[in-house]
Design a protein around this motif. Structure first.
Motif: not given
Length: 200
Positions: A108-115
């Motif tokens: 949830m806090f891995r923004s580099e893996r999320l859109d």
């Protein structure tokens, strides 16, 4: 052999399989192929629902944020109207969620893996932030300007999030082992939340 699914069921089955892989084997093991294999469908099936790996992770993170926000809101509602008790309940729920769903919490806090532009994820993040905002704003004991309110919010969020991350990473193990008697991580968290509440 593939399993038959009714319309709409496959997406949820893929998300459930992805979460299981994430929690049991870790993020590196989670791929579109692995999720498809776990459900028993073709390797192309996940792409039809999520597009790519970023899409799958983003939708899975959205599920996490939905549960997270609900957990915080439920805990604060159960604590009653006292702002200090609500803040403590929020802190317990925050760390409790991280301990119960460590893989999901980290994702949830891995923004580099999320859109974050995906509507489901954006809405879920906003809802969980609102639950945090309510706990923190209710905790404020004196009028404050926007900068002071933002600083207070950052301080309280950093406190509970930092504790959760340190706990998951095992960085608090030495401190916990040094606690007197049968005290454990829960006791350390309670003492921290109480200290901050009394100081506020």
């Amino acid at each position: 052999m593939t399993r038959p699914y009714h319309h709409g069921d496959l997406r949820e089955a893929l998300l459930a399989a992805a979460e299981t892989i994430l929690e049991t084997e870790g993020l590196p093991a989670l791929t579109l192929r692995a999720a498809a294999r776990a459900v028993g469908v073709s390797h192309a099936a996940p792409a039809n629902h999520f597009g790519d790996m970023t899409g799958l992770l983003s939708e899975l993170a959205a599920v996490g944020y939905q549960r997270f926000g609900a957990a915080l809101a439920t805990a604060m509602d159960a604590a009653g109207p006292d702002p200090r008790l609500r803040f403590q309940a929020m802190g317990r729920a925050y760390v409790g969620f991280a301990r119960a769903h460590p893989g999901l919490f980290v994702l949830m806090f891995r923004s580099e893996r999320l859109d974050a532009s995906r509507p489901a994820l954006r809405a879920a993040i906003d809802a969980s932030r609102e639950a945090l905002r309510q706990a923190i704003s209710a905790r404020s004991t004196a009028p404050a300007g926007p900068l002071q309110m933002a600083a207070q919010a950052a301080a309280y969020w950093s406190l509970v999030h930092g504790f959760a991350v340190l706990l998951l990473d095992g960085r608090l193990n030495g401190m916990i082992k040094a606690l007197p008697g049968p005290a454990d991580a829960d006791d350390l968290l309670e003492a921290m939340l109480t200290t901050v509440t009394l100081a506020g």
